[in-house]
Design a protein around this motif. Structure first.
Motif, short mmCIF file in Angstrom:
data_model
loop_
_atom_site.label_atom_id
_atom_site.label_comp_id
_atom_site.label_asym_id
_atom_site.label_seq_id
_atom_site.Cartn_x
_atom_site.Cartn_y
_atom_site.Cartn_z
N HIS A 175 0.73 -1.12 -0.04
CA HIS A 175 -0.04 -0.04 -0.02
C HIS A 175 0.92 1.26 -0.07
O HIS A 175 0.91 2.00 1.03
N CYS A 176 1.53 1.34 -1.10
CA CYS A 176 2.54 2.64 -0.97
C CYS A 176 1.60 3.83 -1.36
O CYS A 176 0.60 3.85 -2.15
N ASN A 177 2.12 4.85 -1.02
CA ASN A 177 1.31 5.98 -0.82
C ASN A 177 2.06 7.22 -1.90
O ASN A 177 3.10 6.78 -2.37
N GLY A 178 1.51 8.22 -2.10
CA GLY A 178 2.43 9.08 -2.87
C GLY A 178 3.61 9.68 -2.22
O GLY A 178 4.22 10.15 -3.06
N ASP A 179 3.77 9.61 -1.12
CA ASP A 179 5.00 10.06 -0.78
C ASP A 179 6.12 9.22 -0.97
O ASP A 179 7.15 9.89 -1.25
N MET A 180 6.18 7.98 -1.21
CA MET A 180 6.97 7.26 -1.47
C MET A 180 7.56 7.41 -3.26
O MET A 180 8.64 7.64 -3.60
N HIS A 181 6.47 7.66 -3.78
CA HIS A 181 6.55 7.86 -5.18
C HIS A 181 7.26 9.26 -5.39
O HIS A 181 8.21 9.45 -6.43
N ALA A 182 6.82 10.12 -4.61
CA ALA A 182 7.40 11.76 -4.67
C ALA A 182 8.68 11.55 -4.24
O ALA A 182 9.74 12.23 -5.03
N ALA A 183 9.14 10.74 -3.26
CA ALA A 183 10.51 10.62 -2.90
C ALA A 183 11.43 10.07 -3.85
O ALA A 183 12.49 10.53 -4.06
N LEU A 184 10.80 9.14 -4.44
CA LEU A 184 11.61 8.41 -5.52
C LEU A 184 11.94 9.19 -6.66
O LEU A 184 13.19 9.34 -7.18
N GLU A 185 10.75 9.86 -6.93
CA GLU A 185 11.12 10.99 -8.17
C GLU A 185 12.24 12.15 -7.64
O GLU A 185 13.03 12.38 -8.62
N TYR A 186 11.98 12.41 -6.36
CA TYR A 186 13.14 13.56 -5.92
C TYR A 186 14.44 12.88 -6.19
O TYR A 186 15.27 13.64 -6.45
N ALA A 187 14.58 11.63 -5.51
CA ALA A 187 15.89 11.07 -5.53
C ALA A 187 16.62 11.00 -6.86
O ALA A 187 17.72 11.16 -7.08
N ARG A 188 15.52 10.67 -7.93
CA ARG A 188 16.20 10.38 -9.35
C ARG A 188 16.61 11.93 -9.64
O ARG A 188 17.48 12.01 -10.44
N GLN A 189 15.63 12.87 -9.40
CA GLN A 189 16.19 14.37 -10.05
C GLN A 189 17.47 14.69 -9.39
O GLN A 189 18.11 15.25 -9.99
N ILE A 190 17.80 14.71 -8.07
CA ILE A 190 18.67 15.01 -7.41
C ILE A 190 20.19 14.14 -7.93
O ILE A 190 20.99 14.66 -8.14
N LYS A 191 20.04 12.95 -8.14
CA LYS A 191 20.93 12.30 -8.65
C LYS A 191 21.26 12.60 -10.15
O LYS A 191 22.63 12.83 -10.42
N HIS A 192 20.31 13.00 -10.84
CA HIS A 192 20.67 13.68 -12.48
C HIS A 192 21.31 15.07 -12.16
O HIS A 192 22.12 15.30 -13.13
N GLU A 193 20.82 15.67 -11.29
CA GLU A 193 21.43 16.96 -10.88
C GLU A 193 22.84 16.97 -10.65
O GLU A 193 23.70 17.88 -11.16
N GLN A 194 23.04 16.16 -9.53
CA GLN A 194 24.59 16.04 -9.34
C GLN A 194 25.41 15.26 -10.39
O GLN A 194 26.49 15.97 -10.51
N LYS A 195 24.79 14.52 -11.12
CA LYS A 195 25.77 14.00 -12.42
C LYS A 195 25.85 15.10 -13.23
O LYS A 195 27.02 15.18 -13.96
N ASP A 196 24.98 15.91 -13.61
CA ASP A 196 25.21 17.05 -14.62
C ASP A 196 26.24 18.14 -14.12
O ASP A 196 27.17 18.47 -14.70
N PHE A 197 25.95 18.18 -12.58
CA PHE A 197 27.05 19.11 -11.98
C PHE A 197 28.41 18.65 -12.19
O PHE A 197 29.55 19.44 -12.26
N LEU A 198 28.63 17.49 -11.79
CA LEU A 198 29.96 16.75 -11.93
C LEU A 198 30.67 16.85 -13.35
O LEU A 198 31.73 16.88 -13.60
#
Length: 106
Positions: A74-97
């Motif tokens: 019973h995953c709620n929207g918080d987990m999906h939002a956190a997953l999307e946020y983690a992916r966004q930050i990972k890509h931002e870090q990769k772009d920065f590096l």
């Protein structure tokens, strides 16, 4: 005063001054070597921190995806939002590096 006494009188202060400058130069070289060693250690630590952050993000993504596949979770929207946020930050870090690497080359 003869020439020999004059030469000796002039060479002693010059020798002392030269010796003092040599000591200062040696001390500065030692300090520079110590600073370079500390800088290398700090650089290695930064590298390992970036790798650790990437590993933690990958682990979080994998965990979130695995939990989302469980029918009774019973995953709620918080987990999906956190997953999307983690992916966004990972890509931002990769772009920065990537940008930093390119700037270091040029």
């Amino acid at each position: 005063m003869d020439i020999t006494a004059l030469v000796v009188a002039m060479s002693i202060p010059s020798a002392i001054t030269g010796f003092c400058f040599w000591l200062l130069e040696r001390k500065m070289e030692k300090r520079e070597k110590k600073r370079e060693k500390k800088e290398a250690v700090r650089e290695k630590q930064e590298f390992l921190m970036v790798k650790s952050i990437g590993a933690a993000l990958s682990l979080g993504e994998a965990t979130a995806e695995a939990v989302a596949r469980i029918p009774d979770a019973h995953c709620n929207g918080d987990m999906h939002a956190a997953l999307e946020y983690a992916r966004q930050i990972k890509h931002e870090q990769k772009d920065f590096l990537t940008q930093q690497g390119i700037e270091a080359i040029f």
